[in-house]
Design a protein around this motif. Structure first.
Motif, PDB file in Angstrom:
ATOM      1  N   LEU A 206       0.653  -1.457   0.334  1.00  0.00           N
ATOM      2  CA  LEU A 206       0.233   0.072   0.069  1.00  0.00           C
ATOM      3  C   LEU A 206       0.631   1.375  -0.294  1.00  0.00           C
ATOM      4  N   GLU A 207       1.957   1.253   0.784  1.00  0.00           N
ATOM      5  CA  GLU A 207       2.290   2.770   0.861  1.00  0.00           C
ATOM      6  C   GLU A 207       4.286   2.301   0.442  1.00  0.00           C
ATOM      7  N   LYS A 208       4.726   1.402  -0.524  1.00  0.00           N
ATOM      8  CA  LYS A 208       6.061   1.893  -1.866  1.00  0.00           C
ATOM      9  C   LYS A 208       5.127   1.249  -3.032  1.00  0.00           C
ATOM     10  N   SER A 209       4.637   0.382  -3.281  1.00  0.00           N
ATOM     11  CA  SER A 209       4.090   0.056  -4.296  1.00  0.00           C
ATOM     12  C   SER A 209       3.042  -0.300  -5.521  1.00  0.00           C
ATOM     13  N   ASP A 210       3.074  -0.026  -6.797  1.00  0.00           N
ATOM     14  CA  ASP A 210       1.647   0.077  -7.253  1.00  0.00           C
ATOM     15  C   ASP A 210       1.194  -1.594  -7.414  1.00  0.00           C
ATOM     16  N   LEU A 211       1.127  -2.013  -7.030  1.00  0.00           N
ATOM     17  CA  LEU A 211       0.990  -3.740  -6.943  1.00  0.00           C
ATOM     18  C   LEU A 211      -0.045  -4.046  -6.156  1.00  0.00           C
ATOM     19  N   GLU A 212      -1.483  -4.416  -6.177  1.00  0.00           N
ATOM     20  CA  GLU A 212      -2.524  -4.232  -6.109  1.00  0.00           C
ATOM     21  C   GLU A 212      -2.413  -5.786  -4.771  1.00  0.00           C
ATOM     22  N   ALA A 213      -2.119  -4.766  -3.293  1.00  0.00           N
ATOM     23  CA  ALA A 213      -2.762  -5.938  -2.391  1.00  0.00           C
ATOM     24  C   ALA A 213      -3.974  -6.612  -2.118  1.00  0.00           C
ATOM     25  N   PRO A 214      -3.376  -8.267  -1.964  1.00  0.00           N
ATOM     26  CA  PRO A 214      -4.572  -9.219  -1.978  1.00  0.00           C
ATOM     27  C   PRO A 214      -4.785  -8.943  -0.693  1.00  0.00           C
ATOM     28  N   ASN A 215      -6.623  -9.884  -0.982  1.00  0.00           N
ATOM     29  CA  ASN A 215      -7.321  -9.996   0.569  1.00  0.00           C
ATOM     30  C   ASN A 215      -6.372 -10.881   1.287  1.00  0.00           C
ATOM     31  N   GLU A 216      -6.707 -10.913   2.807  1.00  0.00           N
ATOM     32  CA  GLU A 216      -6.484 -12.218   3.638  1.00  0.00           C
ATOM     33  C   GLU A 216      -7.032 -13.634   3.325  1.00  0.00           C
ATOM     34  N   LYS A 217      -8.035 -13.744   2.899  1.00  0.00           N
ATOM     35  CA  LYS A 217      -8.363 -14.746   2.586  1.00  0.00           C
ATOM     36  C   LYS A 217      -7.258 -15.295   1.029  1.00  0.00           C
ATOM     37  N   GLU A 218      -7.130 -14.526   0.218  1.00  0.00           N
ATOM     38  CA  GLU A 218      -6.530 -15.353  -1.108  1.00  0.00           C
ATOM     39  C   GLU A 218      -5.588 -15.543  -0.578  1.00  0.00           C
ATOM     40  N   TRP A 219      -4.689 -14.129  -0.270  1.00  0.00           N
ATOM     41  CA  TRP A 219      -3.100 -14.231   0.086  1.00  0.00           C
ATOM     42  C   TRP A 219      -2.947 -15.452   1.273  1.00  0.00           C
ATOM     43  N   GLN A 220      -3.836 -16.134   2.393  1.00  0.00           N
ATOM     44  CA  GLN A 220      -3.386 -17.494   2.959  1.00  0.00           C
ATOM     45  C   GLN A 220      -3.860 -18.645   1.263  1.00  0.00           C
ATOM     46  N   GLN A 221      -4.593 -18.469   0.986  1.00  0.00           N
ATOM     47  CA  GLN A 221      -4.968 -19.543   0.284  1.00  0.00           C
ATOM     48  C   GLN A 221      -3.423 -20.015  -0.719  1.00  0.00           C
ATOM     49  N   ARG A 222      -3.020 -19.071  -1.386  1.00  0.00           N
ATOM     50  CA  ARG A 222      -1.643 -18.818  -1.578  1.00  0.00           C
ATOM     51  C   ARG A 222      -0.406 -19.521  -1.229  1.00  0.00           C
ATOM     52  N   LEU A 223      -0.280 -19.180   0.530  1.00  0.00           N
ATOM     53  CA  LEU A 223       0.539 -20.299   1.081  1.00  0.00           C
ATOM     54  C   LEU A 223       0.020 -20.888   1.136  1.00  0.00           C
ATOM     55  N   ILE A 224      -0.802 -21.837   1.078  1.00  0.00           N
ATOM     56  CA  ILE A 224      -1.422 -22.973   1.279  1.00  0.00           C
ATOM     57  C   ILE A 224      -1.107 -23.748  -0.187  1.00  0.00           C
ATOM     58  N   ARG A 225      -1.414 -23.539  -1.300  1.00  0.00           N
ATOM     59  CA  ARG A 225      -0.857 -23.867  -2.235  1.00  0.00           C
ATOM     60  C   ARG A 225       1.019 -24.110  -1.845  1.00  0.00           C
ATOM     61  N   GLN A 226       1.647 -22.610  -2.152  1.00  0.00           N
ATOM     62  CA  GLN A 226       2.652 -23.529  -1.948  1.00  0.00           C
ATOM     63  C   GLN A 226       3.729 -23.869  -1.306  1.00  0.00           C
ATOM     64  N   ARG A 227       2.512 -24.143  -0.307  1.00  0.00           N
ATOM     65  CA  ARG A 227       2.908 -24.951   1.526  1.00  0.00           C
ATOM     66  C   ARG A 227       2.980 -26.359   0.511  1.00  0.00           C
ATOM     67  N   ARG A 228       1.705 -26.558  -0.349  1.00  0.00           N
ATOM     68  CA  ARG A 228       1.888 -28.340  -0.459  1.00  0.00           C
ATOM     69  C   ARG A 228       2.626 -28.753  -2.188  1.00  0.00           C
ATOM     70  N   TRP A 229       3.418 -27.247  -2.398  1.00  0.00           N
ATOM     71  CA  TRP A 229       4.383 -27.805  -3.187  1.00  0.00           C
ATOM     72  C   TRP A 229       5.523 -28.442  -2.610  1.00  0.00           C
ATOM     73  N   ARG A 230       5.750 -27.052  -1.462  1.00  0.00           N
ATOM     74  CA  ARG A 230       7.007 -27.400  -0.247  1.00  0.00           C
ATOM     75  C   ARG A 230       7.234 -29.137  -0.299  1.00  0.00           C
TER      76      ARG A 230
END
Length: 477
Positions: A206-230
């Protein structure tokens, strides 16, 4: 002897420095850091009276790899990314060496996290790490494997190393690619920090980037997918074979796998006859399906669990399946990787008769602590103790939920209440589920099983009632 053979031989006994002469300079190898036999060595070295990092490349595609890494390293420096300086590159007889700056007094992010830094220090360092990653993305760099060992911490600075694992594009990474790359890094952090790290990421975006911040639920699903890959890469594939992290022994009558840094000669000797070790120990449980004992190896105490075979037909059926010890071993290491509190697993043994599995054993950490059943049953624990532990146990259950992990037998006796946190034991029914609906069905059964752990006292645990609604809410967090 060619240089590649000299290097691979030196790695076996690196106590004595090795001098390698190139036409332009002489390099003295002093300490092995990483080694991939027949391909690559990273080590500390002396060059022109200066301590440096030397990366040797040899074997197939060595020239291509060193040229790619040196080119990316120079581009990182050119773009102002905080990374070690490029010093020199030499080549001789099919072996190339890349010399880069040695950053003294720096430790990897992985080692830094093991020291369990204070929350304020953790947030500050993760903020700097996230900012560094975003600077890479804006400059068009994608870190293929943003491993915690490839980020160095020195005082207030964070450096990225291993340019060979970085790809450069002509344009900045787009929103999706940047978040995906960031999730690869964040998925390696303890799940206990997920809420904090999301806030760190969100604030920086929000402060330093022009990228769009995800909502927490969406972000948690990203983490779950990456952890399954790991999980597939590091748990499913590696914990049953000989590799850097694990020692493995196999014969027609026995299979053993252990954490390599734990498996000393003393441990190996003690486990030549695990049944005798159990007999000498203190029995904690002696049932038909399992025998559990507190055992001593050297001056340390452990728990040794034997999974019994009940009848010949049971032996035949179980013989073709994963043993319960093997499943518990795998699941315990998964929880350790995720950062979910559990008793650490050290050694797994299967008795075998050819291809058939027989009795199996798991050596794990001994945690001197009451169970959750004791907390709510024993009169030595007062109302405040019980209220406090109900909250801590609910926090443990929330960690399971955020990562879509179900226990399978979540009775109160399988939760240890150790100092500040609750920890899970008896993990042979544990499952990690990517489909949220399937997970929620199993998770609800876990919560219900815990609630009825005191049938002679309560229909449901009243201290836990206020947390049940939040835990069973269909939202992932």
């Amino acid at each position: 002897m060619n240089i590649a053979k000299e290097i691979d031989t030196w790695v076996e006994t690196p106590a004595t420095p090795l001098n390698i002469k190139f036409s332009e300079a002489e390099i003295q190898l002093t300490q092995k850091l990483r080694h991939l036999a027949g391909k690559r060595l990273t080590c500390l070295a002396q060059w022109k009276s200066e301590t440096v990092i030397a990366k040797f490349f040899y074997g197939a595609r060595a020239q291509q790899q060193v040229e790619k890494e040196s080119a990316v390293l120079k581009e990182l420096i050119k773009k102002g990314i905080r990374t070690p300086k490029f010093l020199a590159m030499y080549e001789k007889a099919g072996c190339s060496v890349l010399l880069i700056e040695y950053i003294a007094d720096a430790i990897s992010l992985a080692k830094w996290l093991k020291d369990e830094p204070e929350q304020s220090a953790f947030e500050k360092t993760m903020s700097k790490t996230t900012t560094l990653m975003l600077e890479c993305h804006r400059a068009g760099f994608e870190i293929k494997d943003p491993h915690l060992d490839n980020l160095l911490i020195r005082k207030d600075d964070v450096f990225i190393i291993d340019a060979g694992d970085i790809t450069q594009f002509s344009e900045p990474l787009n929103n999706e690619r940047s978040l995906q790359n960031m999730a690869l890094l964040y998925a390696q952090l303890p799940v206990t920090q997920d809420v904090i790290t999301f806030q760190v990421l969100k604030n920086i975006l929000l402060e330093k980037s022009d990228l769009e911040a995800p909502n927490e639920k969406e972000w948690q699903q990203r983490l779950i997918r990456q952890r399954r890959w790991r999980q597939k890469k590091f748990i499913d594939k590696k914990v049953f074979r000989d590799c850097t992290a694990y020692h493995c022994e196999q014969s027609s009558s026995r299979f053993l796998v252990a954490k390599r840094d734990f498996f000393t000669d003393e441990v190996a000797q003690a486990l030549t006859n695990p049944d005798m070790l159990i007999e000498k120990g203190t029995l904690l449980k002696n049932g038909n399906t399992a025998t559990v004992a507190k055992v001593e190896i050297g001056d340390k105490t452990y728990v040794l669990k034997r999974y019994n075979i009940k009848k010949p037909i049971h032996s035949f059926i179980r013989g073709f399946m994963w043993s319960r010890a093997a499943v518990s071993w795998r699941n315990g290491l998964l929880l350790e990787m995720l950062g979910i509190p559990t008793a650490k697993s050290y050694v797994m043994i299967e008795g075998r008769w050819g291809a058939l599995r027989r009795r199996s054993y798991l050596l794990s950490e001994f945690i001197s602590a009451p169970t959750a059943w004791d907390i709510f049953e024993d009169k030595q624990f007062n109302e405040q103790n019980r209220s406090d532990w109900a909250k801590k146990i609910s926090e443990l259950f929330m960690l399971l939920k955020r990562n879509q992990v179900s226990h399978g037998d979540l009775k109160a006796q399988n939760i240890l209440c150790h100092t500040k946190t609750a920890a899970l034991i008896d993990l042979d029914g544990l499952q990690s589920t990517l489909v949220y609906k399937k997970f929620l069905q199993r998770y609800k059964k876990d919560i219900q099983r815990f609630q009825i752990s005191w049938p002679s006292k309560w229909r449901e645990n009243p201290y836990f009632a206020e947390y049940v609604l939040a835990l069973l809410n269909s939202e992932a967090h």
